[in-house]
Write an enzyme that holds these catalytic residues in place. Sequence first.
Site, PDB file in Angstrom:
ATOM      1  N   MET A   1      48.626  26.000  40.118  1.00 32.97           N
ATOM      2  CA  MET A   1      49.485  24.767  41.326  1.00 32.97           C
ATOM      3  C   MET A   1      49.072  25.160  42.366  1.00 32.97           C
ATOM      4  SD  MET A   1      53.080  26.186  39.926  1.00 32.97           S
ATOM      5  CE  MET A   1      52.960  27.923  40.629  1.00 32.97           C
ATOM      6  N   GLY A   2      46.973  25.376  42.367  1.00 35.75           N
ATOM      7  CA  GLY A   2      46.620  25.568  43.163  1.00 35.75           C
ATOM      8  C   GLY A   2      46.623  27.102  44.219  1.00 35.75           C
TER       9      GLY A   2
ATOM     10  N   HIS B   1      42.359  31.120  43.083  1.00 33.91           N
ATOM     11  CA  HIS B   1      41.487  32.255  43.655  1.00 33.91           C
ATOM     12  C   HIS B   1      40.277  32.530  42.182  1.00 33.91           C
ATOM     13  CE1 HIS B   1      44.233  33.564  40.917  1.00 33.91           C
ATOM     14  NE2 HIS B   1      45.536  33.678  41.341  1.00 33.91           N
TER      15      HIS B   1
ATOM     16  N   HIS C   1      41.787  31.796  38.720  1.00 30.60           N
ATOM     17  CA  HIS C   1      41.437  30.135  38.216  1.00 30.60           C
ATOM     18  C   HIS C   1      40.362  29.624  37.807  1.00 30.60           C
ATOM     19  CE1 HIS C   1      44.831  30.482  41.129  1.00 30.60           C
ATOM     20  NE2 HIS C   1      45.998  29.967  40.236  1.00 30.60           N
TER      21      HIS C   1
ATOM     22  N   GLN D   1      54.358  32.546  29.046  1.00 30.63           N
ATOM     23  CA  GLN D   1      53.694  31.455  29.099  1.00 30.63           C
ATOM     24  C   GLN D   1      52.611  30.743  28.318  1.00 30.63           C
ATOM     25  OE1 GLN D   1      53.174  29.021  32.806  1.00 30.63           O
ATOM     26  NE2 GLN D   1      50.479  29.220  32.867  1.00 30.63           N
TER      27      GLN D   1
ATOM     28  N   LEU E   1      45.350  39.434  40.527  1.00 32.96           N
ATOM     29  CA  LEU E   1      45.223  38.429  41.669  1.00 32.96           C
ATOM     30  C   LEU E   1      46.292  37.749  40.800  1.00 32.96           C
ATOM     31  CD1 LEU E   1      41.528  37.289  41.345  1.00 32.96           C
ATOM     32  CD2 LEU E   1      42.750  39.540  42.497  1.00 32.96           C
ATOM     33  N   SER E   2      47.156  36.957  42.524  1.00 33.36           N
ATOM     34  CA  SER E   2      47.706  36.133  42.025  1.00 33.36           C
ATOM     35  C   SER E   2      48.132  35.244  43.068  1.00 33.36           C
ATOM     36  CB  SER E   2      49.447  36.840  41.740  1.00 33.36           C
ATOM     37  OG  SER E   2      50.450  35.833  41.908  1.00 33.36           O
ATOM     38  N   SER E   3      48.555  34.085  42.895  1.00 36.81           N
ATOM     39  CA  SER E   3      48.475  33.115  44.347  1.00 36.81           C
ATOM     40  C   SER E   3      49.838  33.793  45.407  1.00 36.81           C
ATOM     41  CB  SER E   3      48.518  31.750  44.191  1.00 36.81           C
ATOM     42  OG  SER E   3      48.041  31.075  43.368  1.00 36.81           O
TER      43      SER E   3
HETATM   44  P1  AMP Z   1      49.130  29.270  38.834  1.00 37.62           P
HETATM   45  O1  AMP Z   1      48.476  27.822  39.617  1.00 37.62           O
HETATM   46  O2  AMP Z   1      49.740  30.878  39.249  1.00 37.62           O
HETATM   47  O3  AMP Z   1      49.783  28.288  37.906  1.00 37.62           O
HETATM   48  O4  AMP Z   1      48.093  29.745  37.893  1.00 37.62           O
HETATM   49  C1  AMP Z   1      47.706  28.658  36.735  1.00 37.62           C
HETATM   50  C2  AMP Z   1      46.618  29.514  35.613  1.00 37.62           C
HETATM   51  O5  AMP Z   1      45.354  30.640  36.309  1.00 37.62           O
HETATM   52  C3  AMP Z   1      47.373  29.464  35.259  1.00 37.62           C
HETATM   53  O6  AMP Z   1      46.696  29.852  33.086  1.00 37.62           O
HETATM   54  C4  AMP Z   1      47.475  31.348  34.948  1.00 37.62           C
HETATM   55  O7  AMP Z   1      48.200  32.456  33.711  1.00 37.62           O
HETATM   56  C5  AMP Z   1      46.063  31.883  35.139  1.00 37.62           C
HETATM   57  N1  AMP Z   1      46.338  32.306  36.317  1.00 37.62           N
HETATM   58  C6  AMP Z   1      46.894  32.613  37.544  1.00 37.62           C
HETATM   59  N2  AMP Z   1      46.339  34.217  38.187  1.00 37.62           N
HETATM   60  C7  AMP Z   1      45.358  34.164  37.272  1.00 37.62           C
HETATM   61  C8  AMP Z   1      45.120  36.007  37.179  1.00 37.62           C
HETATM   62  N3  AMP Z   1      44.549  36.804  37.471  1.00 37.62           N
HETATM   63  N4  AMP Z   1      43.371  36.262  36.107  1.00 37.62           N
HETATM   64  C9  AMP Z   1      43.763  35.158  34.918  1.00 37.62           C
HETATM   65  N5  AMP Z   1      44.906  33.572  34.671  1.00 37.62           N
HETATM   66  C10 AMP Z   1      45.494  33.958  35.848  1.00 37.62           C
END
Ligand code: AMP
Length: 282
Positions: free
Chosen positions: A31-32, A35, A38, A155, A186-188
């Site tokens: 979803m952009g 970090h 991703h 998921q 890490l998280s957006s």
């Molecule tokens: P999102 O953009 O949050 O939907 O994440 C896109 C993909 O990146 C998903 O498969 C998430 O599980 C993965 N992702 C997000 N944060 C992390 C992280 N800290 N470590 C590993 N994968 C991640």
Amino acid sequence: MTLLVHDKSAFRNACEDARARGLRVGLVPTMGALHEGHLALTREAKARGATFRVATIFVNPSQFGPDEDFSRYPRTLEADIAKLRDEAVDLVFAPAPDAMYPEGFETHVEVEKATLPFEGAHRPGHFRGVTTVVAKLFNLTGPCVAVFGRKDYQQWRVIERMVRDLDMPIEVVGHPIVRETDGLALSSRNRYLSDDERTRALALSTGLRAAKTAYDMGERRRDHLEATAREIVAQAFDVIDYVSVAHAESLAPLAEGDVGDNVVMLAAAHLGKTRLIDNLAF
Ligand code: AMP
């Protein structure tokens, strides 16, 4: 060279062209607000033999509930493209919502049991939105391999289930969680946190680790393991959605008593307006 496309048919053509050239297509849906987590997925795609790497950037409206953060979700397309370019990702697809959900759209993909607990219980409709958009991205891309993060543990398992049940010819990879040096996943959404919340956020990974330490020392009683983590999370977070142990593959609820040896602890909790998730396999 990294090519950016917004248009669905241009995207499909570029993927078809890569396959026609004999390349192995690897997909990383996001979803952009990218970090290191991703970017690690794009490297994993390469490690899994992808010779044409595709990342998608789409804040999918159908996986957000009405009271969730869809409108304020960070959108940083230019910075995202620069990061993907540095990773030498070949193709980036960033469609507009109308392109993915045109007037008259009415078909959905739903996985049943695996979506009921945890995120599914707290975010009604969330997984229906996820599986539908991921199925669409799979159909548009035609990847050999698709990489997801175990950060979104449920998921990842739900998508594995969908791919198996619908005979999608795709290898699904779950990449380990990438964390800050202090342990925060890490998280957006971490960018929503104030300094104080950022400090308190650490309790999520600390709580999970404390439970794992107890497990490693022989504790198998579910309620004790959950209480160990919950106590630490509760001291720092405002609201806890769940802190629970589940079977690591099916995510089925465990019988009362001992947890066995193929389990994961999953947690979701709120700090002010921000909801964070994390998990740890035992
Ligand atoms: P999102 O953009 O949050 O939907 O994440 C896109 C993909 O990146 C998903 O498969 C998430 O599980 C993965 N992702 C997000 N944060 C992390 C992280 N800290 N470590 C590993 N994968 C991640």
